[in-house]
Each structure stands twice: as structure tokens, then as C-alpha cells.
Design a protein around this motif. Structure first.
Motif, PDB file in Angstrom:
ATOM      1  N   CYS A  77      20.143 -13.501   7.021  1.00 34.33           N
ATOM      2  CA  CYS A  77      20.008 -14.474   7.852  1.00 34.33           C
ATOM      3  C   CYS A  77      19.729 -13.888   8.454  1.00 34.33           C
ATOM      4  O   CYS A  77      18.855 -15.040   9.289  1.00 34.33           O
ATOM      5  N   GLY A 124      17.200 -17.719   9.906  1.00 38.81           N
ATOM      6  CA  GLY A 124      17.984 -18.633   9.744  1.00 38.81           C
ATOM      7  C   GLY A 124      18.120 -19.481   8.286  1.00 38.81           C
ATOM      8  O   GLY A 124      18.221 -20.126   7.514  1.00 38.81           O
ATOM      9  N   LYS A 125      17.305 -19.118   7.316  1.00 39.82           N
ATOM     10  CA  LYS A 125      17.667 -19.333   6.162  1.00 39.82           C
ATOM     11  C   LYS A 125      18.260 -17.879   5.155  1.00 39.82           C
ATOM     12  O   LYS A 125      18.455 -16.581   5.034  1.00 39.82           O
ATOM     13  N   CYS A 132      21.743 -24.975   4.543  1.00 34.21           N
ATOM     14  CA  CYS A 132      20.731 -25.649   5.441  1.00 34.21           C
ATOM     15  C   CYS A 132      21.237 -26.618   6.235  1.00 34.21           C
ATOM     16  O   CYS A 132      20.968 -27.175   7.514  1.00 34.21           O
ATOM     17  N   CYS A 145      23.911 -26.315   9.117  1.00 35.46           N
ATOM     18  CA  CYS A 145      22.967 -25.924  10.531  1.00 35.46           C
ATOM     19  C   CYS A 145      22.134 -26.711  11.249  1.00 35.46           C
ATOM     20  O   CYS A 145      21.925 -26.525  12.435  1.00 35.46           O
ATOM     21  N   PRO A 173      23.283 -18.128  11.056  1.00 29.74           N
ATOM     22  CA  PRO A 173      22.022 -18.065  11.753  1.00 29.74           C
ATOM     23  C   PRO A 173      22.330 -19.017  12.547  1.00 29.74           C
ATOM     24  O   PRO A 173      21.204 -18.227  13.116  1.00 29.74           O
ATOM     25  N   LEU A 174      22.796 -19.327  12.899  1.00 29.54           N
ATOM     26  CA  LEU A 174      22.832 -20.425  14.759  1.00 29.54           C
ATOM     27  C   LEU A 174      23.361 -19.230  15.974  1.00 29.54           C
ATOM     28  O   LEU A 174      22.888 -19.927  16.630  1.00 29.54           O
TER      29      LEU A 174
END
Length: 117
Positions: A54, A60-61, A69, A72, A105-106
Motif C-alpha cells: 500500500c 494508498g490501496k 479504504c 482511510c 497508507p496515510l
């Protein structure tokens, strides 16, 4: 203000946390805030396997399709996020910990290799 409440109360647990967070949500909404309340135990959030895909392969995925998701996205669209769960043996619930792990992923993935580590 946009506020997101991440309710990490485990499935089947008899905690007062749900009632407390419901009252908090009502008071915040009465104060003019836009509140999003996610019940994490009702979401399909799989365990992070630590592959870092990710971050480096599909930013981000997660490769494992689940509802992380949405977690997030809710964090990104809020001004304040409350991660809430009853403590179990001094630690947050596994439900909340799983959601926290899947929000990696943040964070920006800047790596630096020092002394081959």
C-alpha cells in the motif's frame, strides 16, 4: 467541524463504550458538528500482513480488498478523528488495532537504508 468516531468495541462485547460514544455523537451533532460514526466491528477489515504494498506498489490501496479504504477516506475527510475502544488488558481492542494498522497508507513512505538496514 467534521468529526469521525472510530468505534473499536469488539463483537459480542458487553461494554458501555457504545452507549458513551452514542451520547458523544448526539452532543457533537447538537453542537453543529458533522459526525461520522464508524462501527469497525461491522466492517470487513482484514489483518495487515506488513507487505508495504500500500506504500510502494499501489500507493494508498491494500492488495487485499476490504473496507479499510473507507476508514482511510473518513480520516482524510475529517478535521478530528477519535479512535475509541475499551482497553483489554491495558491495550486497545484487536478490532481497533486492525483498523489502525490498515491506515498505514496515510503516512508518507519515506525509507532510508543506513548500514544495510
Amino acid at each position: 467541524m467534521k468529526i469521525t468516531i472510530m468505534n473499536g468495541t469488539p463483537k459480542g462485547a458487553q461494554y458501555q463504550m457504545d452507549h458513551y460514544l452514542q451520547r458523544l455523537e448526539e452532543r457533537l451533532a447538537a453542537g453543529g458538528h458533522q459526525v461520522t460514526h464508524l462501527h469497525l466491528r461491522e466492517m470487513d477489515i482484514r489483518t495487515c500482513i506488513g507487505c508495504f504494498g500500500c506504500w510502494v506498489k499501489t500507493p494508498g490501496k491494500c492488495f487485499s480488498p476490504d473496507e479499510s479504504c473507507q476508514v482511510c477516506r473518513a480520516v482524510l475527510h475529517s478535521d478530528f478523528t477519535l479512535w475509541a475502544a475499551p482497553l483489554v488488558m491495558g491495550f486497545p481492542s484487536a478490532t481497533l488495532k486492525t483498523a489502525m494498522d490498515k491506515s498505514i497508507p496515510l503516512i508518507h513512505p519515506y525509507f532510508e537504508v543506513i548500514n544495510n538496514e
